[in-house]
Design a protein around this motif. Structure first.
Motif, PDB file in Angstrom:
ATOM      1  N   PRO A  99       0.802  -1.241   0.000  1.00 29.27           N
ATOM      2  CA  PRO A  99       0.000   0.000   0.000  1.00 29.27           C
ATOM      3  C   PRO A  99       0.824   1.275   0.000  1.00 29.27           C
ATOM      4  N   GLY A 100       2.104   1.195   0.318  1.00 26.54           N
ATOM      5  CA  GLY A 100       2.930   2.399   0.396  1.00 26.54           C
ATOM      6  C   GLY A 100       3.551   2.815  -0.918  1.00 26.54           C
ATOM      7  N   ASP A 101       3.511   1.922  -1.921  1.00 24.49           N
ATOM      8  CA  ASP A 101       4.117   2.261  -3.214  1.00 24.49           C
ATOM      9  C   ASP A 101       3.367   3.417  -3.877  1.00 24.49           C
ATOM     10  N   GLY A 102       4.103   4.414  -4.310  1.00 18.67           N
ATOM     11  CA  GLY A 102       3.498   5.523  -5.037  1.00 18.67           C
ATOM     12  C   GLY A 102       2.980   6.646  -4.167  1.00 18.67           C
ATOM     13  N   GLN A 104       3.301   9.826  -2.104  1.00 19.08           N
ATOM     14  CA  GLN A 104       4.261  10.912  -1.967  1.00 19.08           C
ATOM     15  C   GLN A 104       4.166  11.500  -0.557  1.00 19.08           C
ATOM     16  N   THR A 105       5.304  11.699   0.075  1.00 22.37           N
ATOM     17  CA  THR A 105       5.296  12.215   1.453  1.00 22.37           C
ATOM     18  C   THR A 105       4.722  13.625   1.541  1.00 22.37           C
ATOM     19  N   ASN A 106       4.763  14.374   0.446  1.00 17.08           N
ATOM     20  CA  ASN A 106       4.217  15.728   0.470  1.00 17.08           C
ATOM     21  C   ASN A 106       2.763  15.777   0.013  1.00 17.08           C
ATOM     22  N   ALA A 107       2.196  14.596  -0.299  1.00 15.95           N
ATOM     23  CA  ALA A 107       0.806  14.558  -0.784  1.00 15.95           C
ATOM     24  C   ALA A 107      -0.187  14.466   0.357  1.00 15.95           C
ATOM     25  N   VAL A 108       0.336  14.222   1.538  1.00 14.63           N
ATOM     26  CA  VAL A 108      -0.538  14.058   2.701  1.00 14.63           C
ATOM     27  C   VAL A 108      -0.206  15.122   3.714  1.00 14.63           C
ATOM     28  N   LYS A 109      -1.231  15.793   4.196  1.00 13.67           N
ATOM     29  CA  LYS A 109      -1.022  16.842   5.195  1.00 13.67           C
ATOM     30  C   LYS A 109      -0.619  16.227   6.517  1.00 13.67           C
ATOM     31  N   GLY A 110       0.543  16.584   7.001  1.00 16.36           N
ATOM     32  CA  GLY A 110       1.032  16.011   8.252  1.00 16.36           C
ATOM     33  C   GLY A 110       0.520  16.760   9.461  1.00 16.36           C
ATOM     34  N   LEU A 213      -8.491   9.965   1.008  1.00 15.21           N
ATOM     35  CA  LEU A 213      -8.146   9.699  -0.390  1.00 15.21           C
ATOM     36  C   LEU A 213      -6.672   9.362  -0.622  1.00 15.21           C
ATOM     37  N   PRO A 214      -5.705  10.160  -0.100  1.00 12.61           N
ATOM     38  CA  PRO A 214      -4.301   9.841  -0.378  1.00 12.61           C
ATOM     39  C   PRO A 214      -3.868   8.484   0.178  1.00 12.61           C
ATOM     40  N   LEU A 215      -4.480   8.067   1.274  1.00 16.78           N
ATOM     41  CA  LEU A 215      -4.078   6.804   1.905  1.00 16.78           C
ATOM     42  C   LEU A 215      -5.186   5.758   1.826  1.00 16.78           C
ATOM     43  N   ALA A 216      -6.027   5.873   0.789  1.00 18.26           N
ATOM     44  CA  ALA A 216      -7.158   4.943   0.641  1.00 18.26           C
ATOM     45  C   ALA A 216      -6.680   3.505   0.503  1.00 18.26           C
ATOM     46  N   GLN A 314       7.789   1.259   2.810  1.00 20.90           N
ATOM     47  CA  GLN A 314       7.550   1.336   1.359  1.00 20.90           C
ATOM     48  C   GLN A 314       7.492   2.787   0.887  1.00 20.90           C
ATOM     49  N   VAL A 315       6.871   3.656   1.670  1.00 19.91           N
ATOM     50  CA  VAL A 315       6.762   5.080   1.303  1.00 19.91           C
ATOM     51  C   VAL A 315       8.146   5.705   1.166  1.00 19.91           C
TER      52      VAL A 315
END
Length: 423
Positions: A99-102, A104-110, A213-216, A314-315
């Motif tokens: 699930p971590g492939d693809g 992006q660390t900046n695609a999810v609001k931390g 959505l980003p981590l669906a 994986q991320v």
């Protein structure tokens, strides 16, 4: 209408209204957290006394102290085998589905994870195991420390049993007090729909469905893994004793919905103990297995922890070797046992695990903040189902399961469902 007198229906309606309120009125919904917390606090108010009375009465009615030790030993062995199995299943599926492939660390609001990383890095697991035995029994009750209450209750039950005939008046008094607390619980359960509404509205309003959505893919993988674990592994364990997992789940559906709405397995702990006795498990087995299971048999939490760890690897492109994955399993076999007694346990235990492995950036926890609340429902439901199955399994293994009562309960349940269906 009679159908609205059913607690299951009322809780379902409350959860639905909570989702709608959170989606359409997020600002208002994000302020409804106190409703959920109020209900959970009311439940926590009676948890420690109910655990104490159930264990003490169970041990005193059992009479044989050797049997107490045998049941406890079987429970701990069962917990370790099943939770290890859950870890292995989670590890395999996380590697297969990836699930971590693809991501992006900046695609999810931390978010701010400093409090989790600091506590996780500083966790002393020797201190945790020393903490199991209370230094002050009254403090254990006051703070609602389930594991410490369990230890004190077992010792109290053993001491009462050794009194023989002279202890019977006290046992009879405890029986009456136990009924009082379960009557209190029945009153509190009237507010279950309110608690479920507040908890669900807060979750949707605060975090929003857009955060999923980003981590669906991660959420879907975690939910699918827990689904397979429940209906394959736990289902086969019950089938060994010719018991239907589906029938058991239907019997505890109200408790499962309450856990879903509040994201807390503690919110259904006293009711599950009562339901399992009603289903045919002896009080002694219920009293020993359920409280211990809340610290040592967290199947949902262990699955989440191992999958979240592999996901973050994986991320960040960390290719874990077989040795490192086996190390993760070994560490989580220990650290996951501390998850029940720690505030914000999922992140703190995960931070502790990542700190111990030293190959995956701990900062990656920020990726999970937005969806953790949504996955906590799956963790809590899996945990409570796992402990329910464990109790039924051990009760059967000890010949402490009333099969005739079980059949009667199911027949009555089916008749009630048919009667409700007509309306």
């Amino acid at each position: 209408m009679k159908i609205f007198q059913n607690l299951t229906v009322r809780v379902l309606i409350a959860i639905t209204l909570g989702i709608l309120t959170g989606y359409f009125f997020p600002e208002t919904a994000s302020k409804l957290r106190p409703l959920g917390e109020l209900f959970i606090n009311l439940i926590k108010m009676v948890i420690a006394p109910i655990i104490f009375l159930t264990i003490v009465l169970g041990i005193s009615n059992m009479g044989d102290l050797k049997k107490v030790g045998r049941v406890g030993g079987k429970a701990l062995l069962y917990f370790e085998i099943v939770t290890t199995g859950a870890l292995i299943i989670g590890l395999i599926l996380a590697n297969v589905i990836r699930p971590g492939d693809g991501v992006q660390t900046n695609a999810v609001k931390g978010g701010d994870i400093s409090k989790y990383t600091e506590q996780g890095a500083g966790m002393d697991w020797t201190e945790f195991f020393l903490h199991i035995v209370p230094s002050n029994a009254i403090k254990a009750f006051a703070e609602g420390d389930i594991l410490q209450v369990l230890v004190f209750s077992i010792l109290f039950g053993i001491g009462l049993t050794r009194m023989g005939e002279s202890g019977k008046p006290l046992i009879q008094t405890f029986e009456r007090i136990s009924k009082v607390f379960f009557n209190i619980l029945n009153v509190v359960m009237v507010l279950a729909p309110l608690g479920a509404f507040g908890g669900m509205a807060f979750t949707i309003g605060k975090y929003g469905l857009s955060t999923l959505l980003p981590l669906a893919k991660l959420m879907g993988t975690v939910y699918a893994t827990m689904f397979l674990f429940i209906f394959v592994v736990l289902g086969l364990l019950l089938r060994y004793y010719k018991i239907s997992l589906w029938a058991v789940l239907k019997f505890i559906k109200e408790e499962l919905l309450i856990v879903l709405g509040t994201s807390s397995s503690e919110s259904a702990l006293p009711q599950i103990m009562d339901k399992l006795e009603t289903l045919g498990c002896s009080r002694s087995v219920v009293g020993l297995v359920i409280p211990a299971g809340y610290s040592f048999n967290l199947d949902g939490t262990t699955i989440y922890l191992v999958m979240a760890t592999v996901f973050l690897a994986q991320v960040f492109g960390v290719d874990l070797t077989l040795g490192q994955e086996l190390t993760i399993i070994g560490i989580l076999m220990i650290t996951s046992k501390g998850a029940a007694g720690v505030t914000g346990s999922g992140f703190i235990v995960l931070a502790s695990t990542l700190t111990a492995i030293k190959v995956i950036p701990v900062e990656g926890l920020a990726l999970l903040l937005g969806v953790d609340r949504f996955m906590s429902e799956a963790r809590s439901i899996t945990n409570i189902i796992g402990n329910t199955v464990a109790t039924i399994f051990i009760a059967n293994n000890e010949n402490e399961f009333d099969r005739e009562r079980y059949n009667q309960v199911l027949r009555k349940q089916n008749k009630n469902e048919l009667a409700e269906y007509k309306y």
